[in-house]
Design a protein around this motif. Structure first.
Motif, PDB file in Angstrom:
ATOM      1  N   LEU A 184     -13.493 -51.431   7.228  1.00 17.14           N
ATOM      2  CA  LEU A 184     -14.791 -51.902   6.744  1.00 17.14           C
ATOM      3  C   LEU A 184     -14.740 -52.217   5.255  1.00 17.14           C
ATOM      4  O   LEU A 184     -15.382 -53.167   4.793  1.00 17.14           O
TER       5      LEU A 184
ATOM      6  N   THR B 269     -23.501 -53.070   2.422  1.00 15.04           N
ATOM      7  CA  THR B 269     -23.462 -51.942   3.342  1.00 15.04           C
ATOM      8  C   THR B 269     -23.058 -52.504   4.697  1.00 15.04           C
ATOM      9  O   THR B 269     -23.690 -53.438   5.200  1.00 15.04           O
TER      10      THR B 269
ATOM     11  N   ARG C  15     -21.959 -51.400   8.636  1.00 15.39           N
ATOM     12  CA  ARG C  15     -21.976 -50.289   9.595  1.00 15.39           C
ATOM     13  C   ARG C  15     -21.487 -50.726  10.976  1.00 15.39           C
ATOM     14  O   ARG C  15     -21.702 -51.863  11.386  1.00 15.39           O
ATOM     15  N   LYS C  16     -20.862 -49.772  11.668  1.00 14.83           N
ATOM     16  CA  LYS C  16     -20.526 -49.908  13.085  1.00 14.83           C
ATOM     17  C   LYS C  16     -21.524 -49.028  13.840  1.00 14.83           C
ATOM     18  O   LYS C  16     -21.459 -47.800  13.737  1.00 14.83           O
ATOM     19  N   PRO C  17     -22.435 -49.617  14.616  1.00 14.74           N
ATOM     20  CA  PRO C  17     -23.401 -48.802  15.349  1.00 14.74           C
ATOM     21  C   PRO C  17     -22.802 -47.990  16.496  1.00 14.74           C
ATOM     22  O   PRO C  17     -23.384 -46.997  16.898  1.00 14.74           O
TER      23      PRO C  17
ATOM     24  N   ALA D 151     -24.419 -44.437  13.473  1.00 12.41           N
ATOM     25  CA  ALA D 151     -23.460 -45.426  12.976  1.00 12.41           C
ATOM     26  C   ALA D 151     -22.508 -44.758  12.002  1.00 12.41           C
ATOM     27  O   ALA D 151     -22.766 -43.656  11.513  1.00 12.41           O
ATOM     28  N   VAL D 152     -21.407 -45.445  11.730  1.00 14.28           N
ATOM     29  CA  VAL D 152     -20.533 -45.108  10.606  1.00 14.28           C
ATOM     30  C   VAL D 152     -20.472 -46.349   9.737  1.00 14.28           C
ATOM     31  O   VAL D 152     -20.718 -47.467  10.208  1.00 14.28           O
ATOM     32  N   GLY D 153     -20.172 -46.172   8.467  1.00 15.66           N
ATOM     33  CA  GLY D 153     -20.107 -47.350   7.621  1.00 15.66           C
ATOM     34  C   GLY D 153     -19.696 -47.047   6.199  1.00 15.66           C
ATOM     35  O   GLY D 153     -19.359 -45.908   5.860  1.00 15.66           O
TER      36      GLY D 153
ATOM     37  N   ARG E  46     -20.619 -48.381   1.938  1.00 14.92           N
ATOM     38  CA  ARG E  46     -21.421 -49.147   0.994  1.00 14.92           C
ATOM     39  C   ARG E  46     -20.588 -49.316  -0.260  1.00 14.92           C
ATOM     40  O   ARG E  46     -20.130 -48.337  -0.852  1.00 14.92           O
TER      41      ARG E  46
END
Length: 124
Positions: free
Chosen positions: A75, A99, A101-103, A113-115, A117
């Protein structure tokens, strides 16, 4: 007089084939992108003219093209590519916050989610 402000693009939902794992590359997944674009909004706040600001429709199109142009494993790398493309194309933008994110990440556990920023200033 200046009117330093931010253009917000929130919840841009894209499907792509990014990720570290083979199944992410093969199956793909949803990603959600939020952008905060710092720029001077003084002229457009007086003129009410699109020509005096950054067209967020064009930003969405650029981000969509950039995000799908190649496969990213991380990411962080995808976020940098988005920020680099925006800063290269739009000189009035001085700072970009991305930002990403992977839901539905392919990892065990319950989460929304993970993500990441990341913040990028022009000249970084």
């Amino acid at each position: 007089m200046s009117a330093t402000g931010q253009i917000l693009i929130e919840g841009l939902d894209l499907y792509a084939y990014h990720g570290h794992f083979a199944e992410e590359e093969r199956l793909g997944q949803r990603f959600v992108i939020d952008l905060v674009l710092d720029c001077d909004l003084c002229a457009s706040s007086f003129s009410d003219a699109l020509a005096d600001t950054v067209d967020y429709g064009e930003i969405v199109a650029l981000v969509t093209r950039t995000f799908s142009a190649r496969r990213f494993k991380l990411l962080e790398a995808a976020a940098r590519a988005l920020a680099d493309a925006i800063l290269a194309q739009y000189p009035p933008i001085t700072r970009v916050s991305v930002t990403l994110r992977k839901p539905a990440p392919p990892i065990p556990g319950r989460m929304d989610a993970v993500g990441v920023r990341l913040d990028f200033d022009r000249g970084d």
